[in-house]
Design a protein around this motif. Structure first.
Motif, mmCIF file in Angstrom:
data_model
loop_
_atom_site.group_PDB
_atom_site.id
_atom_site.type_symbol
_atom_site.label_atom_id
_atom_site.label_comp_id
_atom_site.label_asym_id
_atom_site.label_seq_id
_atom_site.Cartn_x
_atom_site.Cartn_y
_atom_site.Cartn_z
ATOM 1 N N ASP A 269 39.086 -5.985 37.756
ATOM 2 C CA ASP A 269 39.560 -5.126 36.669
ATOM 3 C C ASP A 269 39.454 -5.847 35.329
ATOM 4 O O ASP A 269 39.079 -5.254 34.313
ATOM 5 C CB ASP A 269 41.016 -4.720 36.927
ATOM 6 C CG ASP A 269 41.169 -3.752 38.091
ATOM 7 O OD1 ASP A 269 40.157 -3.107 38.463
ATOM 8 O OD2 ASP A 269 42.289 -3.650 38.621
ATOM 9 N N ARG A 272 35.827 -6.012 34.364
ATOM 10 C CA ARG A 272 35.355 -4.669 34.009
ATOM 11 C C ARG A 272 35.819 -4.310 32.599
ATOM 12 O O ARG A 272 35.055 -3.734 31.803
ATOM 13 C CB ARG A 272 35.861 -3.648 35.030
ATOM 14 C CG ARG A 272 35.318 -2.230 34.824
ATOM 15 C CD ARG A 272 35.794 -1.292 35.925
ATOM 16 N NE ARG A 272 35.142 -1.579 37.202
ATOM 17 C CZ ARG A 272 35.733 -2.142 38.243
ATOM 18 N NH1 ARG A 272 37.019 -2.502 38.169
ATOM 19 N NH2 ARG A 272 35.071 -2.361 39.354
ATOM 20 N N LEU A 277 30.622 -5.840 34.108
ATOM 21 C CA LEU A 277 30.291 -5.419 35.472
ATOM 22 C C LEU A 277 29.288 -4.270 35.442
ATOM 23 O O LEU A 277 29.299 -3.441 34.533
ATOM 24 C CB LEU A 277 31.547 -4.968 36.226
ATOM 25 C CG LEU A 277 32.648 -5.992 36.489
ATOM 26 C CD1 LEU A 277 33.704 -5.396 37.409
ATOM 27 C CD2 LEU A 277 32.091 -7.264 37.082
ATOM 28 N N TYR A 278 28.429 -4.253 36.443
ATOM 29 C CA TYR A 278 27.534 -3.105 36.605
ATOM 30 C C TYR A 278 27.180 -2.973 38.077
ATOM 31 O O TYR A 278 27.308 -3.925 38.857
ATOM 32 C CB TYR A 278 26.278 -3.252 35.748
ATOM 33 C CG TYR A 278 25.324 -4.348 36.169
ATOM 34 C CD1 TYR A 278 24.253 -4.086 37.035
ATOM 35 C CD2 TYR A 278 25.473 -5.652 35.693
ATOM 36 C CE1 TYR A 278 23.368 -5.087 37.408
ATOM 37 C CE2 TYR A 278 24.608 -6.658 36.064
ATOM 38 C CZ TYR A 278 23.546 -6.364 36.925
ATOM 39 O OH TYR A 278 22.670 -7.358 37.304
#
Length: 555
Positions: A269, A272, A277-278
């Motif tokens: 989290d 992100r 993040l991806y």
């Protein structure tokens, strides 16, 4: 007068001169230092402050140096100040000011050399972190010695430091370990991907002794018992081995705990929210290439399995959330690839990798006897263990020998050399000086010679060249401790003890008789020299303590 106090005097002289001449005091530094000249004939200490300031205020360096020399010469304890070269200040102390250092050291005792230079820094120092699937081996042992010495040095320099061991107790290696112990208990060959060595059989026997009916359980249940109990026993052995090596960790951190506590999900989290993040090919990735990594890293595979890298990211974020401003990792020689990826984790978490994370890589250690490599351990299968090293050479010799060389280079330890009781054995050479100072103190007491109180101490009597040389070496100690901490270089402290302090004491001892002979009357000179002897004892003991090595009073 200590070097630090002389440096303060130099800065005070600069402030006085700038005020007197109306110069811009904003150009003055907050602190300055003094150094010992390479050639003792040039003085006791040298300062480059005139060279540093001249251009800022538009004065020729020698002109500024002349004004500083005039101001500094008024300082009590300063015998003379000379200008050399383009503007160096060469300072000589009067014997009384120089000799007072012996009293300062003795009265400070264990606190001499400690400072608040790194006060306010909260440091997490992770080292060793060997998988709990086998004994601590020689490679881990080097980091045990260096890491624990660094912990002591950082604390001595005022940092709030916590030593931490990361227990890799989650994942496939623990499962392989459990299967290996189960196979040994059954008398079966080691699994192809398992762990060998007699220690596996030892653990299997202990598990069977504590759980005699375990082999009657279904296969999965039996394997779980051997995995969990084997892990418990192995970790207890690791702790015992390190404790025997005088290494005790403040924190034993479980990787399994990251998984069980939700720390990995929390870290995802966090990453992100930072926008790094991806998703691709069904997996969750961290875009570490934006911050110098050679490739992006998978956090969660397409099958939903979390990677080791996900745990690494969660572990770093957990450290930072525990309040550590600097996370220092001491890693083995095969971990060069971790540098960029760990720095990228810090950057992806929104931190400054240059400020918040530091990765040190240690090189390999080889053990030889009579010029030949020492055989591999029978118990561990393919490595030399920490316990076997300590059995062979002792904790003091092992710790000192592993910490006295820079970790940037591979290290070869010769068992014959580091166990020899002679001056070509570095640890013996340093410890012997401490033992000799203790012997002198005992002999002095038998003769009725005592230092007396501080008021009766006559430091001006310590005017012999070899006394002055030893006083300078003692004065260097605090700066050596600070530099060793700041540069993460315990070997600098060992080098100082071996190359500076110990030889200076030997020359003092050979040239300046401390104890009265025969019916000779005890004089103030004997007492003054006993202060100097005891000051040396203090610094030897302090320095060895920071390396985790004892300072015996008899050898």
């Amino acid at each position: 007068m200590t070097p630090a106090k002389l440096a303060d005097a130099v800065l005070a002289a600069a402030h006085a001169l700038f005020s007197e001449r109306g110069l811009d005091r904003a150009a003055l530094p907050a602190t300055t230092t003094v150094e010992r000249p390479r050639n003792p004939e040039h003085g006791d200490y040298a300062s480059t402050i005139a060279l540093q300031l001249a251009k800022k205020i538009g004065l020729p360096p020698r002109e500024l140096a002349a004004g500083l020399a005039e101001q500094l010469a008024r300082t009590p304890g300063v015998k003379s100040v000379e200008i050399a070269g383009p503007g160096f200040l060469n300072v000589r102390l009067d014997p009384a000011a120089a000799g007072q250092l012996a009293r300062v050291v003795v009265e400070a005792g264990r606190e001499y050399g400690r400072s608040d230079v790194l006060a306010g820094q909260k440091v997490n120092l992770e080292f060793v972190s060997a998988n709990p699937t086998g004994p601590v081996h020689l490679g881990h042992t080097r980091w045990a010695a260096v890491g624990d010495s660094l912990r002591r040095l950082l604390a001595a320099a005022g940092a709030d430091v916590a030593s931490e061991y990361y227990i890799n107790d989650a994942g496939s290696q623990i499962d392989r370990f459990g299967r290996s112990v189960l196979a040994a208990a059954k008398g079966e060959p080691t699994p192809e991907d398992g762990y060998g060595g007699e220690y596996i059989a030892d653990i299997a026997r202990q598990v069977l002794a504590e759980h005699p009916a375990v082999l009657d359980l279904p296969g999965d249940e039996a394997e779980a018992v051997f995995r969990n109990e084997g892990y418990r026993l192995m970790l207890a052995e690791i702790k015992a081995s390190l404790g025997r090596f005088a290494v005790d960790f403040d924190v034993w951190f479980s990787e399994r705990g990251l998984h069980d506590s939700g720390a990995i999900e929390h870290a995802l989290d966090t990453l992100r929210a930072q926008g790094h993040l991806y998703e691709s090919e069904g997996a969750l990735w961290l875009r570490t290439t934006d911050f110098g990594d050679d490739k992006d890293r998978v956090l969660i595979r397409g099958n939903g399995e979390k990677t080791y890298f996900a745990a690494d990211a969660a572990y770093y974020i957990n450290k930072r959330e525990r309040g550590f401003e600097k996370c220092v990792y001491l890693l083995g020689a095969d971990h060069h690839g971790y540098i960029n990826r760990l720095r990228a984790i810090a950057a992806c978490a929104g931190d400054d990798p240059d400020a918040n994370i530091e990765i040190l890589i240690g090189q390999l250690v080889n053990l030889v006897r009579e010029g030949q490599p020492v055989r591999m351990s029978k118990r561990a299968g393919n490595v030399i263990t920490l316990d076997e090293l300590v059995d062979a050479v002792g904790t003091d010799a092992a710790r000192y020998s592993l910490a006295r060389s820079s970790t940037d280079s591979p290290l070869t330890l010769d068992i014959e050399v580091i166990t020899r009781r002679s001056n070509d054995n570095p640890v013996f050479y340093v410890q012997y000086v401490g033992a000799r100072t203790a012997s002198v103190a005992r002999n002095a007491a038998e003769l009725g010679l005592t230092r007396g109180d501080a008021e009766s101490f006559r430091p001006e009597l310590l005017a012999h060249a070899k006394e002055n040389e030893l006083l300078k070496a003692l004065g260097d100690y605090p700066a050596v401790v600070t530099a060793a901490a700041e540069l993460r270089a315990p070997h600098r402290l060992a080098h100082y003890l071996e190359k500076d302090l110990a030889p200076a004491y030997h020359r003092f001892y050979d040239n300046c008789r401390i104890l009265p002979m025969g019916d000779e009357e005890i004089t103030d000179l004997h007492r003054a020299r006993l202060w100097l002897n005891d000051a040396t004892r203090t610094v030897i003991a302090n320095g060895l303590e920071l390396l985790g090595v004892s300072a015996p009073e008899r050898m």
